[in-house]
Scaffold this motif. Structure first.
Motif, short mmCIF file in Angstrom:
data_model
loop_
_atom_site.label_atom_id
_atom_site.label_comp_id
_atom_site.label_asym_id
_atom_site.label_seq_id
_atom_site.Cartn_x
_atom_site.Cartn_y
_atom_site.Cartn_z
N LEU A 7 -13.34 3.72 8.32
CA LEU A 7 -14.68 3.85 8.16
C LEU A 7 -15.33 5.16 8.92
CD1 LEU A 7 -16.38 0.20 8.01
CD2 LEU A 7 -15.41 1.74 5.98
N GLN A 8 -14.83 5.38 10.05
CA GLN A 8 -15.32 6.48 10.93
C GLN A 8 -14.44 7.69 10.86
OE1 GLN A 8 -17.84 6.64 13.12
NE2 GLN A 8 -18.35 4.34 11.91
N ASP A 9 -13.41 7.55 10.21
CA ASP A 9 -12.55 8.67 9.93
C ASP A 9 -11.78 8.54 8.52
OD1 ASP A 9 -10.75 10.74 10.07
OD2 ASP A 9 -9.45 9.96 11.77
N PRO A 10 -12.64 8.78 7.53
CA PRO A 10 -12.46 8.51 6.04
C PRO A 10 -11.21 9.27 5.53
CG PRO A 10 -14.55 9.54 6.37
CD PRO A 10 -14.05 9.49 7.63
N THR A 11 -10.54 10.19 6.25
CA THR A 11 -9.55 10.72 5.88
C THR A 11 -8.19 10.10 6.30
OG1 THR A 11 -9.39 12.53 7.28
CG2 THR A 11 -10.48 13.12 5.31
N ALA A 12 -8.19 9.16 7.50
CA ALA A 12 -7.18 8.37 7.96
C ALA A 12 -7.44 7.18 7.28
CB ALA A 12 -7.33 8.36 9.24
N LYS A 13 -5.94 6.33 7.10
CA LYS A 13 -5.99 5.34 6.55
C LYS A 13 -6.76 4.01 7.66
CE LYS A 13 -1.55 3.08 7.87
NZ LYS A 13 -0.20 2.53 7.73
N MET A 14 -7.13 3.05 7.12
CA MET A 14 -7.82 2.06 7.93
C MET A 14 -6.35 1.24 8.55
SD MET A 14 -9.99 -1.20 7.11
CE MET A 14 -11.58 -0.28 6.79
N SER A 15 -6.24 1.25 9.70
CA SER A 15 -4.89 0.73 10.46
C SER A 15 -5.35 -0.25 11.59
CB SER A 15 -4.02 2.19 10.74
OG SER A 15 -3.28 1.73 11.76
N LYS A 16 -4.51 -1.18 11.90
CA LYS A 16 -4.46 -2.14 12.87
C LYS A 16 -4.17 -1.30 14.14
CE LYS A 16 -1.65 -4.82 10.35
NZ LYS A 16 -0.72 -6.21 9.96
N SER A 17 -3.17 -0.36 14.00
CA SER A 17 -2.62 0.33 15.37
C SER A 17 -3.41 1.44 15.50
CB SER A 17 -1.16 0.38 15.24
OG SER A 17 -0.94 1.48 13.99
N SER A 18 -3.96 2.19 14.85
CA SER A 18 -4.64 3.56 15.01
C SER A 18 -6.23 3.74 14.79
CB SER A 18 -4.10 4.71 14.43
OG SER A 18 -3.98 4.67 12.96
N GLY A 41 0.79 -1.21 0.02
CA GLY A 41 -0.10 -0.03 -0.12
C GLY A 41 0.78 1.15 -0.07
N VAL A 42 0.31 2.25 -0.23
CA VAL A 42 1.16 3.54 -0.44
C VAL A 42 1.77 4.01 0.80
CG1 VAL A 42 -0.79 5.30 0.20
CG2 VAL A 42 0.94 5.99 -1.40
N ASP A 43 1.38 3.64 1.96
CA ASP A 43 2.12 3.79 3.33
C ASP A 43 3.41 3.38 3.40
OD1 ASP A 43 1.14 1.27 3.40
OD2 ASP A 43 0.90 1.31 5.54
N GLN A 44 3.82 2.55 2.52
CA GLN A 44 5.05 1.80 2.37
C GLN A 44 6.05 2.55 1.48
OE1 GLN A 44 6.13 -0.39 4.86
NE2 GLN A 44 4.09 -0.02 5.64
N LYS A 45 5.74 3.58 0.89
CA LYS A 45 6.39 3.95 -0.24
C LYS A 45 7.56 4.73 0.14
CE LYS A 45 5.30 6.72 -4.31
NZ LYS A 45 4.55 7.46 -5.13
N GLN A 46 7.68 5.20 1.13
CA GLN A 46 8.77 5.97 1.66
C GLN A 46 9.81 4.69 2.23
OE1 GLN A 46 8.87 8.04 5.54
NE2 GLN A 46 10.27 9.66 4.50
N HIS A 47 9.24 3.69 2.65
CA HIS A 47 10.41 2.55 2.96
C HIS A 47 10.84 1.72 1.72
CE1 HIS A 47 8.14 2.04 7.19
NE2 HIS A 47 8.87 3.13 7.14
N LEU A 48 10.14 2.05 0.75
CA LEU A 48 10.64 1.39 -0.70
C LEU A 48 11.89 2.25 -1.18
CD1 LEU A 48 9.75 -1.15 -2.33
CD2 LEU A 48 8.45 -0.66 -0.21
N GLU A 49 11.32 3.70 -1.01
CA GLU A 49 12.60 4.78 -1.55
C GLU A 49 13.95 4.29 -0.75
OE1 GLU A 49 13.20 6.98 -3.80
OE2 GLU A 49 11.19 6.10 -4.61
#
Ligand code: TYM
Length: 332
Positions: free
Chosen positions: A189-200, A147-155
């Motif tokens: 689903l409750q905060d549709p500008t934040a990513k769905m996340s296990k931790s947050s 997913g796009v959240d890993q893009k910086q790590h890929l860089e």
């Protein structure tokens, strides 16, 4: 055959829809066309010191879900990261090639360390992206589905590969991210500008693969939608509806404009019901297969051990070269 590799952390008792659409579904598709390596990132999970029993349980649940979602041990090497000890070894070598400032710029570290408190965050959390680079480079992966959240790590992985190659001679393939735009960030689903996340995410914001159909349905019916009643994609003004449209489109293969036409004038209720049915239809068979696999832990463990044996062969080949390039003496 080009090579793909990816990892997923065993940090919850279920994967969620973001993991599934952003990553796992691509793993399953790519095993048909690529030489494939997929692992459960148990070493990465250690950065937050989970309870041993919890880590064991979650690693097995993660493995069962990957097989349950369709990874085939014949076609893909599926394994636990810790079983291929060369990952940890390469991580050290790469840590020595990484600048403090470079590591300090990783936004995921900044987010996580803010959550744990700057001084109680582990050093492992800081070096986490470098271990991730080791995971990728050790297999000479061409593409890394994430997913796009890993893009910086890929860089960072790309930078480290290039740096090592220029300092010590051509050793690593420079990997490319494989990110599908339409599903790169499924939101809460409750905060549709934040990513769905296990931790947050809150439980109400997250759709777990192993969740009961009724719970899934309720959460989707209560998802935050936006003012107005039109089912149209509009990232700026209607992030909630847009997220649900992306989900329904990805799960049914129907383009978003077609969905917009179909639901014109029908309001959010009918639309959400269809989203719920699509999610349930996708998750139910995965859940059933996962439960069956979890019923025989010994067999599941054997599958992972076999996957690790395949992965280790490739990892060892890379490491022989790496040690030699660095100037470490031969071990035999
Ligand atoms: P992890 O375990 O957080 O997530 C696993 C995969 O799911 C994707 N993902 C999402 N995609 C779309 N929308 C979302 N809301 C969403 N949430 C998660 C992630 O991008 C990821 O692809 N550091 C990695 C694990 C890792 C790894 C690697 C990945 C370790 N080594 C080597 C690739 C290559 C992580 O924590 O992913």
């Amino acid at each position: 055959l080009a090579r793909v590799l990816s990892g997923i952390q065993p940090t919850a008792d279920s994967f969620h829809l973001g993991n599934y659409l952003g990553a796992i579904r691509q793993y399953v598709a790519l095993q048909d066309t690529h030489e494939a390596f997929f692992f459960i990132a148990d070493l990465h999970a250690l950065t937050v010191a989970p309870k041993p029993d919890e880590l064991r349980r979650r690693t097995r649940i993660a493995a069962a879900q990957l097989f349950g979602a369709g990874l085939d041990p014949e076609r893909a090497a599926v394994f636990a990261q810790s079983h291929v000890r060369e990952h940890s070894e390469l991580a050290w070598y790469l840590i020595c090639q990484t600048g403090m400032g470079e590591a300090g710029r990783m936004t995921q570290f900044k987010d996580k360390s803010a959550r744990y408190g700057e001084s109680s965050a582990s050093v492992g959390l800081f070096t986490y992206p470098i271990l991730q680079a080791a995971d990728i480079l050790i297999y000479q992966a061409d593409q890394v589905p994430v997913g796009v959240d890993q893009k910086q790590h890929l860089e960072l992985s790309r930078d480290l590969a290039q740096r090592f190659n220029s300092r010590y001679g051509q050793t690593f393939k420079v990997p490319s991210p494989y990110i599908l735009k339409e599903v790169e960030k499924i939101t809460d689903l409750q905060d549709p500008t934040a990513k769905m996340s296990k931790s947050s995410s809150s439980p109400q914001g997250i759709l777990d693969v192993l969740e009961e159909p009724n719970v899934l349905r309720k959460k989707i019916m209560r998802a935050v939608t936006d003012t107005g009643s039109d089912v149209v994609a509009d990232e700026e003004n209607k992030p909630g509806v847009t997220n649900l449209l992306r989900i329904l489109s990805a799960l049914t293969g129907t383009p978003i404009p077609e969905l917009e036409t179909r639901f014109a004038g029908q309001g959010y209720g009918t639309f959400k019901k269809e989203v719920a049915e699509a999610v349930i239809e996708t998750f139910s068979p995965i859940r059933e297969r996962t439960e069956k696999l979890l019923a025989d832990e010994a067999e599941l463990d054997r599958m992972l051990v076999a996957g690790a044996a395949r992965a280790r062969k490739v990892a060892r080949e890379t490491m022989e070269q790496v040690r030699e390039r660095l100037g470490l003496l031969p071990t035999s």
